[in-house]
Design a protein around this motif. Structure first.
Motif, PDB file in Angstrom:
ATOM      1  N   GLY A 153       0.787  -1.225   0.000  1.00 35.42           N
ATOM      2  CA  GLY A 153       0.000   0.000   0.000  1.00 35.42           C
ATOM      3  C   GLY A 153       0.821   1.278   0.000  1.00 35.42           C
ATOM      4  O   GLY A 153       0.264   2.373  -0.037  1.00 35.42           O
ATOM      5  N   SER A 212      -5.694   0.694  -7.096  1.00 37.68           N
ATOM      6  CA  SER A 212      -4.925   1.826  -6.571  1.00 37.68           C
ATOM      7  C   SER A 212      -4.400   2.760  -7.650  1.00 37.68           C
ATOM      8  O   SER A 212      -3.870   3.828  -7.342  1.00 37.68           O
ATOM      9  CB  SER A 212      -3.737   1.324  -5.738  1.00 37.68           C
ATOM     10  N   ARG A 241      -0.205   2.381  -5.798  1.00 39.36           N
ATOM     11  CA  ARG A 241       0.363   1.909  -4.542  1.00 39.36           C
ATOM     12  C   ARG A 241       0.981   0.527  -4.745  1.00 39.36           C
ATOM     13  O   ARG A 241       0.586  -0.221  -5.645  1.00 39.36           O
ATOM     14  CB  ARG A 241      -0.696   1.865  -3.440  1.00 39.36           C
TER      15      ARG A 241
END
Length: 203
Positions: A71, A141, A158
């Protein structure tokens, strides 16, 4: 050989350079899909380590969320134009122990499905006729779309664990064509120097 393409690091924090051209060429043991000079960057914690290896790591799989870099923000490493962006692949469990052997045995099947099956979620940025690929991004993401201009440092996605990946990391490579079946790898540098395999990088 094509002149190296100089990039900025596509992340901040502490990362480990693996499968680096400073260690061997071709970096991943093959020229397939123009991976000759590709580098895998594995995010680590402040102590320089990835997730703690435990009994679960040896015998089973681990959720990607257990890893310190899952992340983390990934940024554009160069000025250019996004020519492709994929973000629909799920992040799968990590394989570090005995299960990694079985996972490795299925790699040829993924390779036969083509470069996207290996790359997972990815962003391709074209700059001066060279294409830079950032792969294994986190599901849902990706912040950019095809046709969008980007500047080095712009947030693009990410760090994830999609595609052909045993733990969360980002795969970076440069190629001379977006046709990965025919492309040739382009050497890459970061601020004028290649990272050495196993070196911790503070960017």
């Amino acid at each position: 050989m094509t002149d190296p393409l100089d990039l900025v690091y596509p992340f901040t924090g502490r990362w480990l350079a693996q499968n680096s051209p400073a260690n061997r060429v071709p970096s991943h043991g093959t020229h397939l899909f123009a991976s000759t000079y590709a580098i895998d960057f594995v995010p680590v914690a402040d102590n320089g380590r990835t997730a703690r290896f435990a009994l679960r790591s040896l015998l089973g799989t681990e959720p990607p969320e257990r890893f310190p870099g899952f992340g983390r923000n990934i940024h554009a490493p160069v000025d250019g134009v996004v020519i492709a962006a994929l973000q629909c692949e799920p992040d799968h469990p990590a394989y570090r122990g005995l299960r990694s052997l079985g996972y490795a045995a299925t790699q040829s099947r993924r390779a036969s499905a083509g470069w996207p099956a290996l790359a997972g979620n990815h962003v391709l940025i074209e700059t001066r006729g060279i294409v830079v690929a950032l792969c294994h991004l986190q599901d849902s993401s990706v912040q950019v779309r095809a046709g969008q201009p980007v500047r080095a440092g712009d947030l693009i996605a990410r760090c994830g664990n999609s595609g052909n990946s045993t733990e969360p990391h980002v795969h970076v490579q440069a190629v001379d064509s977006a046709d990965f079946g025919r492309a040739r790898g382009v050497p890459i540098t970061f601020g004028g120097s290649l990272p050495v395999n196993g070196q911790l990088i503070n960017a």
